[in-house]
Enzyme design. Structure first.
Site, mmCIF file in Angstrom:
data_model
loop_
_atom_site.group_PDB
_atom_site.id
_atom_site.type_symbol
_atom_site.label_atom_id
_atom_site.label_comp_id
_atom_site.label_asym_id
_atom_site.label_seq_id
_atom_site.Cartn_x
_atom_site.Cartn_y
_atom_site.Cartn_z
ATOM 1 N N HIS A 80 0.837 -1.194 0.000
ATOM 2 C CA HIS A 80 0.000 0.000 0.000
ATOM 3 C C HIS A 80 0.874 1.247 0.000
ATOM 4 O O HIS A 80 1.540 1.547 0.988
ATOM 5 C CB HIS A 80 -0.914 0.025 1.235
ATOM 6 C CG HIS A 80 -2.036 -0.968 1.160
ATOM 7 N ND1 HIS A 80 -2.020 -2.162 1.849
ATOM 8 C CD2 HIS A 80 -3.197 -0.943 0.464
ATOM 9 C CE1 HIS A 80 -3.156 -2.823 1.574
ATOM 10 N NE2 HIS A 80 -3.875 -2.112 0.735
ATOM 11 N N ASP A 129 0.086 4.190 2.645
ATOM 12 C CA ASP A 129 0.445 4.098 4.059
ATOM 13 C C ASP A 129 -0.775 4.247 4.967
ATOM 14 O O ASP A 129 -0.642 4.588 6.128
ATOM 15 C CB ASP A 129 1.478 5.176 4.438
ATOM 16 C CG ASP A 129 2.885 4.690 4.159
ATOM 17 O OD1 ASP A 129 3.338 3.805 4.879
ATOM 18 O OD2 ASP A 129 3.497 5.198 3.207
#
EC number: 5.3.1.5
Length: 12
Positions: free
Chosen positions: A5, A8
């Site tokens: 991701h 974050d």
């Protein structure tokens, strides 16, 4: 931003 991701937002 942790693993896959780049936002974050998720610790996964």
């Amino acid at each position: 931003g942790v693993t896959f991701h780049d936002d974050d937002l998720i610790p996964f």
